[in-house]
Write a protein that holds these residues in place. Structure first.
Motif, short mmCIF file in Angstrom:
data_model
loop_
_atom_site.label_atom_id
_atom_site.label_comp_id
_atom_site.label_asym_id
_atom_site.label_seq_id
_atom_site.Cartn_x
_atom_site.Cartn_y
_atom_site.Cartn_z
N ARG A 350 -20.40 -58.39 -12.68
CA ARG A 350 -21.20 -59.37 -13.62
C ARG A 350 -22.50 -58.23 -13.82
N LEU A 351 -22.62 -57.16 -13.54
CA LEU A 351 -23.48 -56.67 -14.23
C LEU A 351 -23.64 -55.30 -15.79
N ASP A 354 -20.66 -58.88 -18.25
CA ASP A 354 -21.78 -59.91 -19.09
C ASP A 354 -23.23 -59.52 -18.89
N GLY A 355 -23.92 -58.62 -18.58
CA GLY A 355 -24.80 -58.00 -18.10
C GLY A 355 -25.58 -58.11 -17.57
N GLN A 356 -25.56 -59.17 -17.43
CA GLN A 356 -26.57 -60.13 -15.77
C GLN A 356 -26.66 -59.18 -14.17
N ARG A 357 -27.61 -59.70 -14.12
CA ARG A 357 -28.05 -59.38 -12.85
C ARG A 357 -28.18 -60.55 -11.57
N ASP A 358 -27.03 -59.97 -10.22
CA ASP A 358 -27.28 -60.94 -9.66
C ASP A 358 -28.57 -61.36 -8.60
N GLU A 359 -29.34 -62.05 -8.87
CA GLU A 359 -30.01 -62.50 -8.06
C GLU A 359 -30.16 -61.33 -6.30
N ASP A 365 -31.75 -52.42 -5.94
CA ASP A 365 -31.92 -51.53 -7.28
C ASP A 365 -32.80 -50.09 -6.92
#
Ligand code: FAD
Ligand code: GLY
Length: 377
Positions: A350-351, A354-359, A365
């Motif tokens: 997803r990172l 989609d450029g999204q970080r999973d909570e 990190d």
């Protein structure tokens, strides 16, 4: 070619990310300096033991481990479907036993920690332990973890390799990445045998070796070191095994496989990349195993090996972007990399796509190791 993703390392972490990325249409190349799945992913015991393995101070790791545990059955089903092979996910739970009064007291203390974290565990009396595993040495009681299962990690790596190839991943085995190329502050390529191979994203999934790849300046070198584990396997009769559940006892775990192998693990040693099997290591494994399960005495010793857990500075994985655009970390999974495979593959996919970080992956990190983060406490 510049619109592709390069993954360094074909252990379960690199392969599962590659499979997920390519399933969504990405162009992915994976490089491993040895055979795919031959690192820690081969050496592991395959326990998915979020509840049993929890240690004081590791509470923050629990949401990630429990989420991956939740993902495991569907992940296994999908992987078996795509690869066409079984990975022997066994959902029979884990039993952690005390063999004397001291261990009984220690285990009750461990149970209190698990209960404080609302984990699905319960205490079993000596008679209840015996009913589940009659051949264990007289136990004083134990903790039952019905959601801690196991998978055959070697079959897992094999299935991931097949699945990744089926969805179009290009796999280069016995091909070492010598250097990560960073130009004008961007990770742009890897160097292999003197040639540059460019990519839009480079995923560092080289397990215990992640820190040693050239081209990484000290500020972006992930703090990962090898934590040596010695293991052995005994041969039970597949249709008449001595135990049916994963068993933990003082200094030991025992993992029965469907093919009759009984995995006995593992030492935890700070010895760098020392592959040596030691008399002391084997002695402690066999002694502790025999103390818990005397019936092993007659079993053939069929395999011994060492492996290197990728341990980070705080024993938790490093997941997500580095300080250099184009370089992503998926490393440092230490004792739980098999367990954390599904959650890691989803978060990194997803990172990247989609450029999204999973909570759930945010606490892991790499920025937590930077000086400012450390001085903030
Ligand atoms: P690896 O499987 O080590 O893969 C890294 C790959 O990178 C290797 O194949 C290597 O050849 C490759 N590589 C390195 N450098 C380069 C380079 N320069 N270029 C190209 N390729 C490179 N976890 C659990 O969840 N449950 C368990 O029961 C369990 N038991 C364990 C028992 C032992 C004894 C050990 C050692 C580990 C155990 N683990 C367990 C931990 C688990 O095995 C690891 O966390 C996990 O396998 C890490 O996977 P990986 O893909 O990151 O690393
Ligand atoms: N998770 C078991 C081990 O690392 O030995």
């Amino acid at each position: 070619m510049s619109d592709s993703i390069i993954i360094i390392g074909a252990g379960v972490i690199g392969l599962s990310i590659a499979w997920r990325l390519a399933s969504r249409g990405a162009r992915v190349s994976v490089y491993d300096r040895a055979k795919a799945g031959s690192g820690a992913s081969h050496a592991a015991a395959g326990m998915l033991a979020a509840c049993t393995e929890i240690e004081p101070g590791e509470e923050w790791l629990l949401p990630l481990n429990r989420e991956s545990q939740r993902l495991w059955p569907a992940f296994a089903e999908e992987l078996e479907h795509v690869s066409g092979m079984s990975i022997d996910l066994r959902q029979e739970g884990t039993l952690h036993v005390a063999l004397n009064a001291d261990e009984h007291a220690r285990l009750r203390h461990h149970l209190a920690l698990q209960e404080k974290m609302a984990l699905p565990v319960n205490w079993l009396s000596a008679a209840e332990v015996r009913a589940r595993e009659p051949l264990l040495a007289g136990a004083a009681g134990g903790i039952w973890s019905p959601e801690d299962h196991q998978v055959d990690n070697r079959k897992l790596a094999q299935a991931l390799r097949i699945a990744a190839l089926k969805v179009g991943v290009t796999l280069h085995e016995e091909t070492q990445v010598d250097r990560i190329i960073i130009e004008d502050g961007y990770a742009t390529a890897v160097e292999i045998a003197g040639e540059h191979h460019s990519a839009t994203t480079i995923v560092l999934a080289a397990g215990a070796w992640s820190r040693g790849i050239c081209g990484l300046t000290p500020d972006i070198r992930p703090p990962v070191r090898p934590i040596k584990g010695q293991m052995l396997a005994l041969g039970m009769e597949a249709d008449n095994p001595l135990i049916r559940h994963v068993i933990w006892a003082s200094g030991i775990y025992l993992v029965p496989r469907l093919d009759g192998r009984l995995i006995v693990g593992a030492t935890v040693e700070e010895r760098g990349f020392d592959e040596c099997l030691t008399a002391g290591g084997m002695l402690s494994l066999l002694q502790n195993a025999w103390r818990a399960l005397p019936g092993i005495e007659e079993l053939p010793l069929i395999e011994t090996w060492t492996g290197f857990r990728p341990g980070s500075r705080d024993d938790a994985p490093i997941l997500g972007p580095s300080a250099v655009p184009g370089l992503v970390y998926a490393t440092g999974h230490h004792r739980n990399g098999i367990l954390q495979t599904p959650v890691t593959a989803d978060a990194i996919t997803r990172l990247i796509l989609d450029g999204q970080r999973d909570e759930i992956s945010l606490p892991f990190d790499a920025s937590r190791f930077r000086p400012a983060a450390i001085s903030r406490g």
